[in-house]
Design a protein around this motif. Structure first.
Motif, PDB file in Angstrom:
ATOM      1  N   GLU A 213      25.034  41.547  36.096  1.00 49.44           N
ATOM      2  CA  GLU A 213      26.021  40.540  36.476  1.00 49.44           C
ATOM      3  C   GLU A 213      27.454  40.997  36.209  1.00 49.44           C
ATOM      4  O   GLU A 213      28.235  41.178  37.140  1.00 49.44           O
ATOM      5  CB  GLU A 213      25.756  39.220  35.729  1.00 49.44           C
ATOM      6  N   TRP A 214      27.811  41.193  34.942  1.00 49.62           N
ATOM      7  CA  TRP A 214      29.219  41.314  34.578  1.00 49.62           C
ATOM      8  C   TRP A 214      29.861  42.588  35.099  1.00 49.62           C
ATOM      9  O   TRP A 214      30.970  42.537  35.631  1.00 49.62           O
ATOM     10  CB  TRP A 214      29.373  41.205  33.062  1.00 49.62           C
ATOM     11  N   THR A 215      29.186  43.739  34.973  1.00 56.35           N
ATOM     12  CA  THR A 215      29.791  44.974  35.477  1.00 56.35           C
ATOM     13  C   THR A 215      29.899  44.959  37.001  1.00 56.35           C
ATOM     14  O   THR A 215      30.962  45.305  37.539  1.00 56.35           O
ATOM     15  CB  THR A 215      29.010  46.204  34.992  1.00 56.35           C
ATOM     16  N   PRO A 216      28.844  44.578  37.751  1.00 53.56           N
ATOM     17  CA  PRO A 216      29.010  44.488  39.201  1.00 53.56           C
ATOM     18  C   PRO A 216      30.114  43.514  39.611  1.00 53.56           C
ATOM     19  O   PRO A 216      30.874  43.783  40.554  1.00 53.56           O
ATOM     20  CB  PRO A 216      27.635  44.023  39.693  1.00 53.56           C
ATOM     21  N   GLN A 217      30.214  42.381  38.924  1.00 56.45           N
ATOM     22  CA  GLN A 217      31.258  41.414  39.258  1.00 56.45           C
ATOM     23  C   GLN A 217      32.647  41.973  38.957  1.00 56.45           C
ATOM     24  O   GLN A 217      33.589  41.786  39.723  1.00 56.45           O
ATOM     25  CB  GLN A 217      31.026  40.116  38.478  1.00 56.45           C
ATOM     26  N   MET A 218      32.778  42.683  37.834  1.00 51.97           N
ATOM     27  CA  MET A 218      34.060  43.265  37.472  1.00 51.97           C
ATOM     28  C   MET A 218      34.495  44.317  38.486  1.00 51.97           C
ATOM     29  O   MET A 218      35.655  44.320  38.926  1.00 51.97           O
ATOM     30  CB  MET A 218      33.996  43.897  36.079  1.00 51.97           C
ATOM     31  N   THR A 219      33.597  45.218  38.859  1.00 54.46           N
ATOM     32  CA  THR A 219      33.976  46.287  39.782  1.00 54.46           C
ATOM     33  C   THR A 219      34.377  45.727  41.144  1.00 54.46           C
ATOM     34  O   THR A 219      35.320  46.201  41.773  1.00 54.46           O
ATOM     35  CB  THR A 219      32.837  47.303  39.937  1.00 54.46           C
ATOM     36  N   GLU A 220      33.673  44.690  41.582  1.00 54.00           N
ATOM     37  CA  GLU A 220      34.035  44.076  42.862  1.00 54.00           C
ATOM     38  C   GLU A 220      35.405  43.416  42.773  1.00 54.00           C
ATOM     39  O   GLU A 220      36.247  43.567  43.671  1.00 54.00           O
ATOM     40  CB  GLU A 220      32.976  43.055  43.277  1.00 54.00           C
ATOM     41  N   LEU A 221      35.636  42.685  41.695  1.00 56.34           N
ATOM     42  CA  LEU A 221      36.893  41.976  41.520  1.00 56.34           C
ATOM     43  C   LEU A 221      38.078  42.935  41.434  1.00 56.34           C
ATOM     44  O   LEU A 221      39.140  42.699  42.022  1.00 56.34           O
ATOM     45  CB  LEU A 221      36.838  41.119  40.255  1.00 56.34           C
ATOM     46  N   LEU A 222      37.898  44.045  40.708  1.00 55.85           N
ATOM     47  CA  LEU A 222      38.995  44.974  40.468  1.00 55.85           C
ATOM     48  C   LEU A 222      39.101  46.059  41.528  1.00 55.85           C
ATOM     49  O   LEU A 222      40.046  46.861  41.492  1.00 55.85           O
ATOM     50  CB  LEU A 222      38.829  45.626  39.085  1.00 55.85           C
ATOM     51  N   GLY A 223      38.160  46.100  42.454  1.00 55.04           N
ATOM     52  CA  GLY A 223      38.202  47.119  43.493  1.00 55.04           C
ATOM     53  C   GLY A 223      37.902  48.509  42.974  1.00 55.04           C
ATOM     54  O   GLY A 223      38.549  49.485  43.373  1.00 55.04           O
ATOM     55  N   ILE A 224      36.903  48.611  42.106  1.00 53.41           N
ATOM     56  CA  ILE A 224      36.493  49.902  41.536  1.00 53.41           C
ATOM     57  C   ILE A 224      35.100  50.229  42.062  1.00 53.41           C
ATOM     58  O   ILE A 224      34.167  49.427  41.898  1.00 53.41           O
ATOM     59  CB  ILE A 224      36.465  49.855  39.997  1.00 53.41           C
ATOM     60  N   SER A 225      34.938  51.373  42.671  1.00 56.87           N
ATOM     61  CA  SER A 225      33.605  51.764  43.118  1.00 56.87           C
ATOM     62  C   SER A 225      32.775  52.196  41.909  1.00 56.87           C
ATOM     63  O   SER A 225      33.318  52.627  40.885  1.00 56.87           O
ATOM     64  CB  SER A 225      33.694  52.919  44.121  1.00 56.87           C
ATOM     65  N   VAL A 226      31.455  52.070  42.018  1.00 59.52           N
ATOM     66  CA  VAL A 226      30.577  52.479  40.924  1.00 59.52           C
ATOM     67  C   VAL A 226      30.795  53.952  40.593  1.00 59.52           C
ATOM     68  O   VAL A 226      30.808  54.358  39.424  1.00 59.52           O
ATOM     69  CB  VAL A 226      29.104  52.208  41.276  1.00 59.52           C
ATOM     70  N   GLY A 227      31.015  54.769  41.615  1.00 60.59           N
ATOM     71  CA  GLY A 227      31.230  56.186  41.392  1.00 60.59           C
ATOM     72  C   GLY A 227      32.520  56.500  40.660  1.00 60.59           C
ATOM     73  O   GLY A 227      32.669  57.599  40.112  1.00 60.59           O
ATOM     74  N   ALA A 228      33.472  55.560  40.640  1.00 61.74           N
ATOM     75  CA  ALA A 228      34.737  55.775  39.950  1.00 61.74           C
ATOM     76  C   ALA A 228      34.698  55.318  38.497  1.00 61.74           C
ATOM     77  O   ALA A 228      35.640  55.589  37.736  1.00 61.74           O
ATOM     78  CB  ALA A 228      35.867  55.052  40.681  1.00 61.74           C
ATOM     79  N   LEU A 229      33.627  54.633  38.084  1.00 65.61           N
ATOM     80  CA  LEU A 229      33.526  54.222  36.689  1.00 65.61           C
ATOM     81  C   LEU A 229      33.431  55.448  35.791  1.00 65.61           C
ATOM     82  O   LEU A 229      32.771  56.433  36.138  1.00 65.61           O
ATOM     83  CB  LEU A 229      32.293  53.338  36.477  1.00 65.61           C
ATOM     84  N   PRO A 230      34.073  55.413  34.622  1.00 69.30           N
ATOM     85  CA  PRO A 230      33.982  56.553  33.711  1.00 69.30           C
ATOM     86  C   PRO A 230      32.539  56.823  33.285  1.00 69.30           C
ATOM     87  O   PRO A 230      31.711  55.903  33.219  1.00 69.30           O
ATOM     88  CB  PRO A 230      34.834  56.122  32.515  1.00 69.30           C
ATOM     89  N   ILE A 231      32.265  58.073  32.990  1.00 62.19           N
ATOM     90  CA  ILE A 231      30.941  58.443  32.506  1.00 62.19           C
ATOM     91  C   ILE A 231      30.649  57.802  31.155  1.00 62.19           C
ATOM     92  O   ILE A 231      29.519  57.485  30.832  1.00 62.19           O
ATOM     93  CB  ILE A 231      30.825  59.978  32.415  1.00 62.19           C
ATOM     94  N   ILE A 232      31.692  57.593  30.359  1.00 64.44           N
ATOM     95  CA  ILE A 232      31.517  56.899  29.085  1.00 64.44           C
ATOM     96  C   ILE A 232      32.681  55.924  28.884  1.00 64.44           C
ATOM     97  O   ILE A 232      33.850  56.309  28.989  1.00 64.44           O
ATOM     98  CB  ILE A 232      31.409  57.894  27.899  1.00 64.44           C
ATOM     99  N   TRP A 233      32.354  54.648  28.707  1.00 66.68           N
ATOM    100  CA  TRP A 233      33.322  53.621  28.376  1.00 66.68           C
ATOM    101  C   TRP A 233      32.617  52.561  27.569  1.00 66.68           C
ATOM    102  O   TRP A 233      31.383  52.623  27.400  1.00 66.68           O
ATOM    103  CB  TRP A 233      33.978  53.027  29.634  1.00 66.68           C
ATOM    104  N   ASP A 234      33.346  51.639  26.993  1.00 65.95           N
ATOM    105  CA  ASP A 234      32.657  50.603  26.225  1.00 65.95           C
ATOM    106  C   ASP A 234      33.376  49.274  26.342  1.00 65.95           C
ATOM    107  O   ASP A 234      34.561  49.209  26.675  1.00 65.95           O
ATOM    108  CB  ASP A 234      32.488  51.009  24.752  1.00 65.95           C
ATOM    109  N   ALA A 235      32.613  48.227  26.097  1.00 63.35           N
ATOM    110  CA  ALA A 235      33.132  46.859  26.093  1.00 63.35           C
ATOM    111  C   ALA A 235      32.825  46.250  24.732  1.00 63.35           C
ATOM    112  O   ALA A 235      31.676  46.288  24.268  1.00 63.35           O
ATOM    113  CB  ALA A 235      32.487  46.031  27.207  1.00 63.35           C
ATOM    114  N   ASP A 236      33.854  45.711  24.082  1.00 67.85           N
ATOM    115  CA  ASP A 236      33.705  45.090  22.771  1.00 67.85           C
ATOM    116  C   ASP A 236      33.523  43.589  22.936  1.00 67.85           C
ATOM    117  O   ASP A 236      34.332  42.929  23.593  1.00 67.85           O
ATOM    118  CB  ASP A 236      34.930  45.360  21.904  1.00 67.85           C
TER     119      ASP A 236
END
Length: 279
Positions: A213-236
């Motif tokens: 839910e949250w990551t797909p919704q975020m990428t759509e909202l922000l206009g970020i393709s899945v392939g552009a997501l960093p290889i390593i990131w985190d959410a607190d």
């Protein structure tokens, strides 16, 4: 590893370098344009309607801050203010009204999230004047409610692209008043971050939410393709109020997109697999 925000610096030089590198063909995992979209505190406001969101406000100018924040503090209780870019607790404040009488001046108690900070009582106008330095070009202040379950700890959800690759749970001390012994006492120090694999049972509800839910919704909202997501990131995440049936809820307090270390011991193998697939 680079900490471009240390000692009052900005990312201007590093971001220019990384954009130039990316334009020449090499792959830059945490591209500056992606960091701007998801790695600043503004993302908390842009995604406030998602399942990880809460009553979040944003002030883009000194005037808006001075006009709107006092009423927000009056009606909504203790708040947490965050400058748009920063780390290690820089520019993150807990603010609450006090019962102290001082003519007609609103008095507040504030606590900075930087390690070693102690609560201070001062007038609201004086505190707000301190915060004006955060309104640099591209700067703003994000305003969230203080989460009363902060003593239950913070959960760091480590992501590889759009998949969870581990968790870290830590009993943090930021925004919690130090014990009587002072900010240097052992009881005032944060606990160790206990790492867990992605399969850890206590965090499966959070994992499901992040991946489906949250990551797909975020990428759509922000206009970020899945392939552009960093290889390593985190959410607190902090624990939000429990549901009527006693289940945990989660409130996003920050996304970290660069310099994401330390990581769970299971993460390097997954990172290597993801890099291989990406290349």
């Amino acid at each position: 590893m680079v900490n471009p925000l240390q000692d009052g610096k900005t990312r201007a030089v590093l971001d220019t370098l990384l954009r130039d590198v990316a334009a020449r063909g090499p792959w830059v995992s945490a591209h500056p344009d992606v960091i701007l979209k998801m790695g600043t505190k503004e993302v908390l406001h842009r995604t406030r309607h998602l399942g990880w969101g809460t009553d979040t406000h944003i002030y883009r100018t000194v005037r808006a801050f001075r006009e709107e924040f006092p009423d927000q503090l009056r009606v909504a209780g203790p708040r947490v203010l965050k400058q748009n870019r920063g780390n290690a607790g820089q520019g993150v404040w807990k603010v609450e009204k006090t019962n102290a009488a001082h003519d007609d001046t609103t008095m507040v108690r504030v606590l900075h999230a930087e390690r070693g900070s102690v609560p201070q009582d001062l007038s609201l106008s004086e505190f707000m004047a301190r915060c004006e330095v955060y309104f640099t070009p591209g700067g703003c202040i994000v305003d969230q409610p203080f989460q009363s379950r902060l003593p239950d700890g913070m959960i760091r959800c480590y992501m590889g692209g759009d998949r969870v690759i581990g968790f870290g749970h830590q009993f943090i001390k930021a925004l919690i008043p130090p014990p009587p012994e002072g900010p240097d006492a052992e009881a005032a120090q944060p606990g160790p971050r206990i790492m867990h694999p992605a399969s850890a049972a206590p965090f499966q509800a959070l994992r499901k939410n992040m991946e489906t839910e949250w990551t797909p919704q975020m990428t759509e909202l922000l206009g970020i393709s899945v392939g552009a997501l960093p290889i390593i990131w985190d959410a607190d995440f902090l624990y939000g109020p429990r549901t009527p049936s006693g289940e945990d809820t989660y409130v996003l307090c920050e996304i970290n997109v660069s310099s994401v270390f330390a990581i769970p011991e299971q993460a390097p193998a997954e990172i290597a697999r993801l890099v291989g697939a990406r290349l």
